[in-house]
Design an enzyme around this catalytic site. Sequence first.
Site, short mmCIF file in Angstrom:
data_model
loop_
_atom_site.label_atom_id
_atom_site.label_comp_id
_atom_site.label_asym_id
_atom_site.label_seq_id
_atom_site.Cartn_x
_atom_site.Cartn_y
_atom_site.Cartn_z
N PRO A 1 0.82 -1.22 0.00
CG PRO A 1 -0.29 -1.23 2.05
CD PRO A 1 0.56 -2.05 1.17
CD GLU B 1 0.75 -4.92 10.44
OE1 GLU B 1 -0.18 -5.73 10.56
OE2 GLU B 1 0.59 -3.77 9.97
NE ARG C 1 -6.79 -7.09 -20.77
CZ ARG C 1 -6.98 -5.99 -21.47
NH1 ARG C 1 -6.19 -4.95 -21.28
NH2 ARG C 1 -7.92 -5.92 -22.38
CG ASP D 1 -9.09 -2.72 -22.51
OD1 ASP D 1 -10.08 -3.07 -23.16
OD2 ASP D 1 -8.19 -3.49 -22.12
N1 LIG Z 1 -3.24 -2.23 -1.04
C1 LIG Z 1 -2.39 -3.25 -0.67
N2 LIG Z 1 -2.55 -3.83 0.55
C2 LIG Z 1 -1.72 -4.84 0.94
C3 LIG Z 1 -0.71 -5.31 0.13
C4 LIG Z 1 -0.53 -4.74 -1.15
C5 LIG Z 1 -1.38 -3.70 -1.56
N3 LIG Z 1 -1.22 -3.08 -2.84
O1 LIG Z 1 -1.94 -2.11 -3.19
O2 LIG Z 1 -0.36 -3.54 -3.62
#
Ligand SMILES: Nc1ncccc1[N+](=O)[O-]
Length: 246
Positions: free
Chosen positions: A88, A115, A157, A172
């Site tokens: 994230p 984490e 793809r 797309d």
């Molecule tokens: N959003 C995410 N949450 C956990 C792991 C990986 C993530 N991501 O967006 O790659």
Amino acid sequence: MRIDIITIFPDYFAPLELSLIGKARAAGILDIRLHDLRSWTRDRHNTVDDTPYGGGPGMVMKPQPWGEALDAVAGGAGAPPRLVLPTPSGTPFTQERAKRLSDEPWLVFACGRYEGIDARVVADAERRMPVEELSIGDYVLAGGESATLVIVETVSRLLPGVLGNAESAVQDSFAAGAMEHLLEGPVYTKPAHWRDQEVPPVLLSGDHGAVDRWRRHEALRKTARNRPELLRELAARRLHELERSD
Ligand SMILES: Nc1ncccc1[N+](=O)[O-]
């Protein structure tokens, strides 16, 4: 393209046996290999995580299994792979970035759980290969596996031979070129009349110019409604081009 995925849940990637990607693997266009991170643990319980230094909630993935897994998977002679780490806290994964990744001969995905992974793993990997931390969105998944599925599907793809009709990759949403980053408008197929709803007559007219104009209009409407910020970017790009051509 070769893709290696290191994860504690190899079964999570069963979907990569199916459909377009399954066919591409059978055709030799894609060479996807799964590796269970626990193969590189040394203790009886195959431990992959521990409590975070400095305290705080959750668990952090230990460096030793990851270091040895990356040595084994990505450490061979010859050009190194690009290591993709879904997180994230990564940079946003977009269609443009997918296009760039689709030009790579070899990608390795490190699926983090808990984490995250001890930061020294990335620092150590960066000594030997390019590392890209990518986020698929501003929300928190339980681990990197779902994000890896999304990235692998989006990149695969785009590879020649994976899509039946290369044209559909162009139409797309977000694909550069034809609809220049606009969202795709409504699409229709047979029958022309269904549950008192008619297909827009222009689509049956055979007038390709009118169809293209109608589609662009619908794409603008959809983008204005769902992603107005994309229209602002489009307007800014157009203004920049006009000023450059003055
Ligand atoms: N959003 C995410 N949450 C956990 C792991 C990986 C993530 N991501 O967006 O790659």
